[in-house]
Design an enzyme around this catalytic site. Structure first.
Site, PDB file in Angstrom:
ATOM      1  N   LYS A  65       0.820  -1.214   0.000  1.00  0.00           N
ATOM      2  CA  LYS A  65       0.000   0.000   0.000  1.00  0.00           C
ATOM      3  C   LYS A  65       0.855   1.266   0.000  1.00  0.00           C
ATOM      4  O   LYS A  65       0.463   2.288  -0.534  1.00  0.00           O
ATOM      5  CB  LYS A  65      -0.914   0.020   1.232  1.00  0.00           C
ATOM      6  CG  LYS A  65      -2.074  -0.968   1.152  1.00  0.00           C
ATOM      7  CD  LYS A  65      -2.898  -0.944   2.433  1.00  0.00           C
ATOM      8  CE  LYS A  65      -3.941  -2.034   2.481  1.00  0.00           C
ATOM      9  NZ  LYS A  65      -5.227  -1.674   1.883  1.00  0.00           N
ATOM     10  N   ASN A 110     -11.015  -9.508   4.366  1.00  0.00           N
ATOM     11  CA  ASN A 110     -10.338  -8.380   5.001  1.00  0.00           C
ATOM     12  C   ASN A 110     -11.268  -7.189   5.097  1.00  0.00           C
ATOM     13  O   ASN A 110     -12.127  -6.979   4.253  1.00  0.00           O
ATOM     14  CB  ASN A 110      -9.036  -8.034   4.248  1.00  0.00           C
ATOM     15  CG  ASN A 110      -9.238  -6.959   3.203  1.00  0.00           C
ATOM     16  OD1 ASN A 110      -9.297  -5.753   3.515  1.00  0.00           O
ATOM     17  ND2 ASN A 110      -9.399  -7.367   1.949  1.00  0.00           N
ATOM     18  N   PHE A 114      -8.545   0.827   4.024  1.00  0.00           N
ATOM     19  CA  PHE A 114      -7.553   1.773   3.457  1.00  0.00           C
ATOM     20  C   PHE A 114      -6.573   2.275   4.524  1.00  0.00           C
ATOM     21  O   PHE A 114      -6.316   3.480   4.635  1.00  0.00           O
ATOM     22  CB  PHE A 114      -8.233   2.985   2.813  1.00  0.00           C
ATOM     23  CG  PHE A 114      -8.939   2.715   1.512  1.00  0.00           C
ATOM     24  CD1 PHE A 114      -8.771   1.526   0.831  1.00  0.00           C
ATOM     25  CD2 PHE A 114      -9.773   3.687   0.956  1.00  0.00           C
ATOM     26  CE1 PHE A 114      -9.426   1.296  -0.378  1.00  0.00           C
ATOM     27  CE2 PHE A 114     -10.429   3.469  -0.248  1.00  0.00           C
ATOM     28  CZ  PHE A 114     -10.266   2.271  -0.915  1.00  0.00           C
ATOM     29  N   ASN A 138      -2.840   3.104  -7.126  1.00  0.00           N
ATOM     30  CA  ASN A 138      -4.275   2.975  -6.874  1.00  0.00           C
ATOM     31  C   ASN A 138      -4.664   3.997  -5.811  1.00  0.00           C
ATOM     32  O   ASN A 138      -4.052   4.054  -4.749  1.00  0.00           O
ATOM     33  CB  ASN A 138      -4.498   1.526  -6.404  1.00  0.00           C
ATOM     34  CG  ASN A 138      -5.928   1.200  -6.077  1.00  0.00           C
ATOM     35  OD1 ASN A 138      -6.573   1.903  -5.324  1.00  0.00           O
ATOM     36  ND2 ASN A 138      -6.401   0.084  -6.606  1.00  0.00           N
ATOM     37  N   ASN A 176     -14.862  -1.709   2.257  1.00  0.00           N
ATOM     38  CA  ASN A 176     -14.573  -1.364   3.649  1.00  0.00           C
ATOM     39  C   ASN A 176     -14.521   0.130   3.937  1.00  0.00           C
ATOM     40  O   ASN A 176     -14.144   0.547   5.019  1.00  0.00           O
ATOM     41  CB  ASN A 176     -13.243  -2.015   4.056  1.00  0.00           C
ATOM     42  CG  ASN A 176     -13.285  -3.521   3.855  1.00  0.00           C
ATOM     43  OD1 ASN A 176     -14.253  -4.156   4.258  1.00  0.00           O
ATOM     44  ND2 ASN A 176     -12.279  -4.070   3.200  1.00  0.00           N
ATOM     45  N   THR A 177     -14.861   0.939   2.934  1.00  0.00           N
ATOM     46  CA  THR A 177     -14.970   2.383   3.141  1.00  0.00           C
ATOM     47  C   THR A 177     -16.434   2.730   2.864  1.00  0.00           C
ATOM     48  O   THR A 177     -16.893   2.571   1.732  1.00  0.00           O
ATOM     49  CB  THR A 177     -14.026   3.143   2.180  1.00  0.00           C
ATOM     50  OG1 THR A 177     -12.678   2.820   2.524  1.00  0.00           O
ATOM     51  CG2 THR A 177     -14.209   4.645   2.267  1.00  0.00           C
ATOM     52  N   LYS A 216     -11.319   0.592 -11.028  1.00  0.00           N
ATOM     53  CA  LYS A 216     -11.424  -0.738 -10.413  1.00  0.00           C
ATOM     54  C   LYS A 216     -12.818  -0.930  -9.830  1.00  0.00           C
ATOM     55  O   LYS A 216     -13.273  -0.118  -9.025  1.00  0.00           O
ATOM     56  CB  LYS A 216     -10.363  -0.907  -9.319  1.00  0.00           C
ATOM     57  CG  LYS A 216     -10.365  -2.316  -8.719  1.00  0.00           C
ATOM     58  CD  LYS A 216      -9.087  -2.594  -7.961  1.00  0.00           C
ATOM     59  CE  LYS A 216      -9.095  -3.963  -7.325  1.00  0.00           C
ATOM     60  NZ  LYS A 216      -7.861  -4.241  -6.585  1.00  0.00           N
ATOM     61  N   THR A 244     -11.774  -7.879 -10.564  1.00  0.00           N
ATOM     62  CA  THR A 244     -12.563  -7.126  -9.624  1.00  0.00           C
ATOM     63  C   THR A 244     -11.844  -6.966  -8.287  1.00  0.00           C
ATOM     64  O   THR A 244     -10.856  -7.629  -8.032  1.00  0.00           O
ATOM     65  CB  THR A 244     -13.876  -7.875  -9.300  1.00  0.00           C
ATOM     66  OG1 THR A 244     -13.550  -9.079  -8.575  1.00  0.00           O
ATOM     67  CG2 THR A 244     -14.706  -8.174 -10.501  1.00  0.00           C
ATOM     68  N   ASN A 245     -12.484  -6.174  -7.464  1.00  0.00           N
ATOM     69  CA  ASN A 245     -12.091  -6.081  -6.058  1.00  0.00           C
ATOM     70  C   ASN A 245     -12.700  -7.287  -5.315  1.00  0.00           C
ATOM     71  O   ASN A 245     -13.180  -8.215  -5.940  1.00  0.00           O
ATOM     72  CB  ASN A 245     -12.600  -4.750  -5.480  1.00  0.00           C
ATOM     73  CG  ASN A 245     -11.657  -4.199  -4.427  1.00  0.00           C
ATOM     74  OD1 ASN A 245     -11.236  -4.935  -3.530  1.00  0.00           O
ATOM     75  ND2 ASN A 245     -11.308  -2.937  -4.529  1.00  0.00           N
ATOM     76  N   TYR A 317      -3.153 -11.529  -5.772  1.00  0.00           N
ATOM     77  CA  TYR A 317      -2.859 -11.192  -4.384  1.00  0.00           C
ATOM     78  C   TYR A 317      -2.992 -12.460  -3.533  1.00  0.00           C
ATOM     79  O   TYR A 317      -1.997 -13.092  -3.175  1.00  0.00           O
ATOM     80  CB  TYR A 317      -3.766 -10.063  -3.881  1.00  0.00           C
ATOM     81  CG  TYR A 317      -3.389  -9.538  -2.508  1.00  0.00           C
ATOM     82  CD1 TYR A 317      -2.709 -10.332  -1.583  1.00  0.00           C
ATOM     83  CD2 TYR A 317      -3.693  -8.240  -2.117  1.00  0.00           C
ATOM     84  CE1 TYR A 317      -2.347  -9.852  -0.331  1.00  0.00           C
ATOM     85  CE2 TYR A 317      -3.341  -7.751  -0.858  1.00  0.00           C
ATOM     86  CZ  TYR A 317      -2.675  -8.574   0.032  1.00  0.00           C
ATOM     87  OH  TYR A 317      -2.321  -8.102   1.273  1.00  0.00           O
ATOM     88  N   THR A 318      -4.235 -12.872  -3.268  1.00  0.00           N
ATOM     89  CA  THR A 318      -4.450 -13.981  -2.333  1.00  0.00           C
ATOM     90  C   THR A 318      -3.765 -15.269  -2.803  1.00  0.00           C
ATOM     91  O   THR A 318      -3.169 -15.995  -1.994  1.00  0.00           O
ATOM     92  CB  THR A 318      -5.966 -14.203  -2.137  1.00  0.00           C
ATOM     93  OG1 THR A 318      -6.545 -12.943  -1.756  1.00  0.00           O
ATOM     94  CG2 THR A 318      -6.257 -15.233  -1.067  1.00  0.00           C
TER      95      THR A 318
HETATM   96  C1  FMN Z   1      -5.548  -7.913   2.543  1.00  0.00           C
HETATM   97  C2  FMN Z   1      -6.041  -7.282   1.273  1.00  0.00           C
HETATM   98  C3  FMN Z   1      -5.963  -5.909   1.103  1.00  0.00           C
HETATM   99  C4  FMN Z   1      -6.407  -5.324  -0.073  1.00  0.00           C
HETATM  100  N1  FMN Z   1      -6.306  -3.960  -0.229  1.00  0.00           N
HETATM  101  C5  FMN Z   1      -6.698  -3.402  -1.402  1.00  0.00           C
HETATM  102  C6  FMN Z   1      -6.552  -2.014  -1.616  1.00  0.00           C
HETATM  103  O1  FMN Z   1      -6.034  -1.282  -0.787  1.00  0.00           O
HETATM  104  N2  FMN Z   1      -6.994  -1.499  -2.791  1.00  0.00           N
HETATM  105  C7  FMN Z   1      -7.562  -2.279  -3.768  1.00  0.00           C
HETATM  106  O2  FMN Z   1      -7.933  -1.767  -4.837  1.00  0.00           O
HETATM  107  N3  FMN Z   1      -7.693  -3.606  -3.593  1.00  0.00           N
HETATM  108  C8  FMN Z   1      -7.282  -4.181  -2.443  1.00  0.00           C
HETATM  109  N4  FMN Z   1      -7.418  -5.519  -2.273  1.00  0.00           N
HETATM  110  C9  FMN Z   1      -8.073  -6.312  -3.334  1.00  0.00           C
HETATM  111  C10 FMN Z   1      -7.070  -6.949  -4.271  1.00  0.00           C
HETATM  112  O3  FMN Z   1      -6.319  -5.993  -4.976  1.00  0.00           O
HETATM  113  C11 FMN Z   1      -7.818  -7.833  -5.292  1.00  0.00           C
HETATM  114  O4  FMN Z   1      -8.638  -7.040  -6.108  1.00  0.00           O
HETATM  115  C12 FMN Z   1      -8.693  -8.877  -4.613  1.00  0.00           C
HETATM  116  O5  FMN Z   1      -8.087  -9.379  -3.449  1.00  0.00           O
HETATM  117  C13 FMN Z   1      -8.990 -10.046  -5.543  1.00  0.00           C
HETATM  118  O6  FMN Z   1      -7.808 -10.686  -5.967  1.00  0.00           O
HETATM  119  P1  FMN Z   1      -7.227 -12.021  -5.247  1.00  0.00           P
HETATM  120  O7  FMN Z   1      -8.360 -12.987  -5.130  1.00  0.00           O
HETATM  121  O8  FMN Z   1      -6.118 -12.458  -6.141  1.00  0.00           O
HETATM  122  O9  FMN Z   1      -6.746 -11.580  -3.904  1.00  0.00           O
HETATM  123  C14 FMN Z   1      -6.979  -6.134  -1.101  1.00  0.00           C
HETATM  124  C15 FMN Z   1      -7.037  -7.523  -0.920  1.00  0.00           C
HETATM  125  C16 FMN Z   1      -6.579  -8.109   0.241  1.00  0.00           C
HETATM  126  C17 FMN Z   1      -6.664  -9.606   0.399  1.00  0.00           C
END
Ligand code: FMN
Length: 344
Positions: A65, A110, A114, A138, A176-177, A216, A244-245, A317-318
């Site tokens: 971040k 999660n 932010f 972002n 979460n916002t 996004k 997606t998010n 990410y995950t």
């Molecule tokens: C712990 C965590 C924190 C995240 N923080 C953000 C963030 O700050 N901004 C954002 O656009 N997405 C955030 N994401 C979402 C990821 O960028 C991604 O869109 C989402 O997790 C789906 O992808 P994944 O299944 O590969 O994790 C976060 C995801 C996780 C797990």
């Protein structure tokens, strides 16, 4: 080797493990040591948003971040890195604990909210970095800023990062916002994007450089609303959409205690929702706006499905946490196979 590291990391609460990982990667910001321990990711450069990506697999937002481990993370083999979400002012986010492992189903919930050290700190870290690959930033709004005034926060961030980003992601989809996701709809979306495009033009003149915009979006959007969003993105000549998010739908989480935790679900359980969103968007957008696919990519098959649905780049990410850096190569190869291209 990653399975051993994972066993150790998973002894700690998720956020502690995450912060330790960022710190460890940060230690290697100035050397190239990590790249010697991870599989080399084959490169087939591709052009998206007018930018050349060395491979199609990026690090999704939320991992770094504050831009603390840009070089370290890039050595894992990513073709691009997205930092943030960053907001104008530093904020601590929601009370802890706020990340939960859905271990048996390769997922996370999660509700970080932010948490970040603010845009000025991010710019300072970018300036210290020697990373020269594609860097996305972002941006979001501060918790205290009312949704109606969100545009002020986005513009503030844009002005600070414009000259340091290869592309800018307008994050309208964190669950979460409070009320952030409302900005994805109707006149709110239209007015926000119109204003941000104006600002982009001004900054383009000021810096003599065009920095593309990606928007996004969430996976919890009806087909009808997705069609409306696609039409606004087209009207405003947005450069890319990131789909997606995380999702607020926890119905597939087996453990009832975890199912009841508030927050966004990511990982394997998000995969099909995210792919469906990409599919609908691809139909609506034609080939006019590229789609960056993210959400539940944990293997070659889930990557292939996202490319077949219409994505041209992918982010992780995950899956990275559950599978390790070897996943980046696996996903890149799946993308090349799905696109019928072969690396040199
Ligand atoms: C712990 C965590 C924190 C995240 N923080 C953000 C963030 O700050 N901004 C954002 O656009 N997405 C955030 N994401 C979402 C990821 O960028 C991604 O869109 C989402 O997790 C789906 O992808 P994944 O299944 O590969 O994790 C976060 C995801 C996780 C797990």
């Amino acid at each position: 080797m990653y399975q051993a590291i994972k066993r150790l990391l998973f002894c700690f609460p998720p956020e502690v493990a995450h912060n330790a990982t960022v710190k460890a990667l940060q230690l290697f910001n100035k050397t190239n040591v990590i790249s010697k321990f991870v599989p080399e990711v084959p490169s087939v450069p591709c052009k998206v948003m007018g930018l050349e990506f060395k491979n199609p697999v990026g690090l999704a937002a939320g991992f770094d971040k504050n831009g603390e481990c840009i070089n370290g993370a890039s050595q894992l083999g990513f073709g691009f890195i997205e930092l943030g979400t960053v907001t104008p002012l530093a904020q601590s986010g929601n009370p802890k604990p706020r990340i939960f492992r859905v271990t048996k189903q390769d997922s996370f919930i999660n509700r970080l909210g932010f948490n970040n050290l603010g845009v000025a700190n991010l710019v300072k870290n970018i300036k210290l970095s020697t990373y020269n690959g594609i860097l996305g930033i972002n941006i979001g709004k501060n918790f205290k800023t009312p949704a109606k005034k969100a545009v002020i926060d986005y513009i503030y961030c844009m002005e600070h990062i414009y000259n340091h980003a290869d592309y800018i992601t307008i994050n309208l989809s964190s669950p979460n916002t409070p009320n952030l996701r409302d900005l994805q709809y109707g006149d709110s979306l239209k007015h926000l994007l119109e204003r941000l495009k104006q600002q982009q033009q001004q900054l383009k003149t000021l810096y003599n450089k065009y920095v593309p915009f990606a928007v996004k979006i969430a996976p919890d959007i009806t087909e009808e609303n997705l069609k409306q969003i696609a039409s606004v993105l087209l009207d405003n000549q947005i450069d890319a959409v990131i789909a997606t998010n995380t999702t607020i739908d926890h119905s597939q989480v087996q453990d009832p205690k975890l199912q009841a935790e508030a927050g966004g679900l990511s990982g394997k359980l998000l995969n099909s929702m995210s792919t469906k969103t990409i599919q609908i968007l691809a139909t609506e957008l034609g080939n006019k706006i590229p789609i960056i696919g993210v959400g539940g990519i944990t293997d070659a098959q889930s990557a292939k499905e996202k490319i077949e649905a219409g994505a041209c780049l992918l982010q992780l990410y995950t899956g990275l946490v559950y599978k390790g850096a070897g996943l980046i190569k696996e996903v890149a190869e799946a993308v090349y196979a799905a696109k019928n291209i072969s690396p040199q």
